[in-house]
Motif scaffolding. Structure first.
Motif, PDB file in Angstrom:
ATOM      1  N   ASN A 185       8.710  -1.421  -7.110  1.00 31.48           N
ATOM      2  CA  ASN A 185       9.544  -1.367  -6.244  1.00 31.48           C
ATOM      3  C   ASN A 185      10.697  -2.230  -5.856  1.00 31.48           C
ATOM      4  N   LYS A 186      11.858  -2.233  -6.326  1.00 30.31           N
ATOM      5  CA  LYS A 186      12.898  -3.067  -6.238  1.00 30.31           C
ATOM      6  C   LYS A 186      13.098  -3.601  -4.690  1.00 30.31           C
ATOM      7  N   ASN A 187      12.791  -2.851  -3.700  1.00 30.86           N
ATOM      8  CA  ASN A 187      12.582  -2.944  -2.382  1.00 30.86           C
ATOM      9  C   ASN A 187      11.984  -4.343  -1.889  1.00 30.86           C
ATOM     10  N   TYR A 188      10.887  -4.435  -2.713  1.00 33.51           N
ATOM     11  CA  TYR A 188       9.797  -5.381  -2.147  1.00 33.51           C
ATOM     12  C   TYR A 188      10.328  -6.738  -3.039  1.00 33.51           C
ATOM     13  N   LYS A 189      11.199  -7.615  -2.433  1.00 34.14           N
ATOM     14  CA  LYS A 189      11.799  -8.741  -2.937  1.00 34.14           C
ATOM     15  C   LYS A 189      10.874 -10.043  -2.900  1.00 34.14           C
ATOM     16  N   LYS A 190      11.039 -10.729  -4.066  1.00 37.92           N
ATOM     17  CA  LYS A 190      10.317 -12.059  -3.918  1.00 37.92           C
ATOM     18  C   LYS A 190      10.673 -12.847  -2.592  1.00 37.92           C
ATOM     19  N   ASN A 191       9.726 -13.566  -2.161  1.00 34.02           N
ATOM     20  CA  ASN A 191       9.711 -14.202  -0.958  1.00 34.02           C
ATOM     21  C   ASN A 191      10.059 -13.659   0.249  1.00 34.02           C
ATOM     22  N   LYS A 192      10.290 -12.355   0.252  1.00 34.97           N
ATOM     23  CA  LYS A 192      10.508 -11.527   1.239  1.00 34.97           C
ATOM     24  C   LYS A 192       9.835 -10.224   1.481  1.00 34.97           C
ATOM     25  N   THR A 193       8.501 -10.299   0.927  1.00 28.75           N
ATOM     26  CA  THR A 193       7.615  -9.336   1.184  1.00 28.75           C
ATOM     27  C   THR A 193       6.227 -10.180   1.415  1.00 28.75           C
ATOM     28  N   LEU A 194       5.751  -9.622   2.464  1.00 25.72           N
ATOM     29  CA  LEU A 194       4.406 -10.143   2.812  1.00 25.72           C
ATOM     30  C   LEU A 194       3.167  -9.081   2.764  1.00 25.72           C
ATOM     31  N   VAL A 195       2.255  -9.293   1.978  1.00 31.26           N
ATOM     32  CA  VAL A 195       1.099  -8.326   2.083  1.00 31.26           C
ATOM     33  C   VAL A 195      -0.290  -9.080   2.774  1.00 31.26           C
ATOM     34  N   ILE A 196      -0.800  -8.322   3.828  1.00 32.38           N
ATOM     35  CA  ILE A 196      -1.836  -8.828   4.526  1.00 32.38           C
ATOM     36  C   ILE A 196      -2.912  -7.641   4.364  1.00 32.38           C
ATOM     37  N   LEU A 197      -4.052  -8.285   3.797  1.00 29.99           N
ATOM     38  CA  LEU A 197      -5.255  -7.411   3.657  1.00 29.99           C
ATOM     39  C   LEU A 197      -6.325  -7.724   4.674  1.00 29.99           C
ATOM     40  N   SER A 198      -6.704  -7.075   5.618  1.00 27.62           N
ATOM     41  CA  SER A 198      -7.619  -7.367   6.527  1.00 27.62           C
ATOM     42  C   SER A 198      -8.614  -6.407   6.859  1.00 27.62           C
ATOM     43  N   SER A 199      -9.549  -6.605   7.891  1.00 26.19           N
ATOM     44  CA  SER A 199     -10.577  -5.529   8.352  1.00 26.19           C
ATOM     45  C   SER A 199     -10.613  -5.872   9.699  1.00 26.19           C
ATOM     46  N   ASP A 200     -11.151  -4.762  10.525  1.00 22.25           N
ATOM     47  CA  ASP A 200     -11.395  -4.446  11.925  1.00 22.25           C
ATOM     48  C   ASP A 200     -12.561  -4.938  12.482  1.00 22.25           C
ATOM     49  N   HIS A 201     -13.534  -5.132  11.525  1.00 22.55           N
ATOM     50  CA  HIS A 201     -15.010  -5.574  11.811  1.00 22.55           C
ATOM     51  C   HIS A 201     -15.886  -5.754  10.682  1.00 22.55           C
ATOM     52  N   TRP A 202     -16.999  -6.256  10.708  1.00 23.65           N
ATOM     53  CA  TRP A 202     -17.861  -6.677   9.446  1.00 23.65           C
ATOM     54  C   TRP A 202     -18.809  -5.341   9.304  1.00 23.65           C
ATOM     55  N   ALA A 203     -19.635  -5.532   8.257  1.00 21.23           N
ATOM     56  CA  ALA A 203     -20.600  -4.436   8.149  1.00 21.23           C
ATOM     57  C   ALA A 203     -21.652  -4.329   9.142  1.00 21.23           C
ATOM     58  N   LYS A 204     -21.916  -2.968   9.559  1.00 19.75           N
ATOM     59  CA  LYS A 204     -22.580  -2.876  10.771  1.00 19.75           C
ATOM     60  C   LYS A 204     -24.264  -2.830  10.425  1.00 19.75           C
ATOM     61  N   ASP A 205     -25.168  -2.901  11.272  1.00 18.75           N
ATOM     62  CA  ASP A 205     -26.502  -2.927  10.809  1.00 18.75           C
ATOM     63  C   ASP A 205     -27.022  -1.601  10.423  1.00 18.75           C
TER      64      ASP A 205
END
Length: 400
Positions: free
Chosen positions: A293-313
């Motif tokens: 996708n040409k709209n996501y330009k180099k040095n102007k696109t930040l991707v963050i992969l995250s999670s809201d909590h860890w594995a539960k018991d």
């Protein structure tokens, strides 16, 4: 007379059956809710800014388990590639054990010491003992709006993003949990294909969330911020042990969407690792689509992969964890990748997930432009609090 009784019986049966099917269709239609479309017309979009942020959450993603050779027997190949050219935070803690409180704290950007509910809204009790309502104005979406940036939300509808966060385009997907879902459940549990329902497996709404995420990524004019809450790898905690996990041994979301036969997995731990591998394949697709996708330009696109909590018991007993211990917080996922920047950074000083919204705001406002800047940003942050249920049971804080 006999014929009349038979006729009445079939007539009554038809009425009941028709009523059940109407409720069933209504329930299935409730899986998808498209909200807030009428409100986004008033948004002032900063058309001069071509910076983009994709903030993608994987519910319950536990990096210590996911990337452990002792625990996980699946290869996480796409993540391994990502580690070599991104910023990986190895001691990144969610602000709360449970999703509802964690997201409230993350979006507001304040430590959560407790919560109260009024008028169908959640109020964050901050470390300053102030009640902050989770709404548009107090969240990252409101702050970005004031800066002239637009946002979109898509994800799991169990958490009321669209009702709480207005003035953004919001699309959520719900699980059918009403009492009249029974017919649908029977069809799925008996493994009878039900193509007329046009839906995957009973609780597997993930393909619909993922498809929506991809559509947002691929569109011609994506928002400055796309916030995504993926349901996986979180397991189904309302299922009995015999149906635990309810995940297919396939890592293609298109298969999950088309296949109506469940491959039920009784081993919750195995189901969890299957979902982790599914995410690994998903991460590869995400970056492939961004590059196209040409709209996501180099040095102007930040991707963050995250999670809201860890594995539960209740996921199972892990080799490297105390058995059924639900009092200790563990690190959550955080990987930041600026497209075009291949410098690698690893962060090991403990930090809190509440800082992510500030990082995003700084990136969009040109205060952060490189992986080195992200590394420096976290070097100025330190310490974390984790809300374990209704009380803070764990507290480590240094110069916060």
């Amino acid at each position: 007379e006999k014929l009349e009784k038979i006729t009445k019986f079939f007539f009554s049966f038809s009425i009941v059956f028709l009523a059940i099917m109407v409720l069933q269709i209504y329930s299935l239609n409730n899986i998808h809710k498209n909200l807030n479309d009428g409100q986004i017309k008033s948004i002032k979009i900063n058309e001069k800014s071509d910076k983009k942020v994709l903030w993608i959450f994987f519910d319950g993603f536990d990096p210590e388990l996911a990337f452990s050779k002792v625990e996980n027997h699946y290869e996480m190949t796409n993540f391994e590639k990502l580690f070599k050219n991104s910023v990986t935070h190895h001691k990144f803690y969610a602000p709360a054990r449970d999703t509802l409180y964690s997201f409230g704290s993350i979006l507001v950007g304040k430590e959560i010491m407790g919560a109260s509910f009024s008028d169908h809204r959640m109020n964050i009790v901050s470390s300053e003992n102030k009640e902050i309502t989770l709404n548009f104005e107090n969240s990252i979406f409101g702050r970005l709006f004031n800066d002239g940036f637009d946002s979109s939300i898509t994800g799991y509808g169990f958490h009321p993003f669209c009702k709480v966060i207005k003035y953004v385009r919001c699309e959520v997907f719900n699980e059918p949990l009403k009492w009249y879902d029974g017919i649908f459940n029977i069809i799925q549990y008996t493994r009878i294909k039900a193509h007329f329902l046009k839906i995957g497996s009973h609780r597997d709404i993930n393909p619909y969330i993922i498809q929506s995420m991809f559509e947002y990524i691929e569109e011609d004019n994506p928002a400055n911020l796309l916030f995504v809450h993926n349901r996986v790898p979180h397991l189904c905690h309302q299922c009995n042990d015999g149906l635990a996990g309810m995940a297919e041994k396939y890592f293609d979301y298109k298969y999950r969407k088309k296949n109506t036969i469940l491959n039920l997995i009784a081993d919750r731990k195995e189901a969890y690792f299957i979902n982790l591998k599914f995410i690994d394949s998903l991460v590869g697709e995400i970056f492939d689509k961004i590059e196209k996708n040409k709209n996501y330009k180099k040095n102007k696109t930040l991707v963050i992969l995250s999670s809201d909590h860890w594995a539960k018991d209740y996921y199972g007993d892990f080799k490297t964890r105390p058995i059924n211990d639900n009092t200790i917080p563990y690190p959550t996922l955080f990987i930041a990748k600026i497209i075009g920047d291949n410098e690698k950074f690893d962060i090991y000083d403990p930090d809190s997930g509440i800082h992510t919204q500030e990082l995003i705001q700084n990136f969009l406002n040109d205060k952060i432009s490189s992986h080195s800047d992200i590394n420096k940003f976290f070097s100025k942050k330190s310490g974390y609090n984790v809300l374990m249920g209704t009380e803070i049971q764990f507290n480590e804080k240094r110069d916060f």
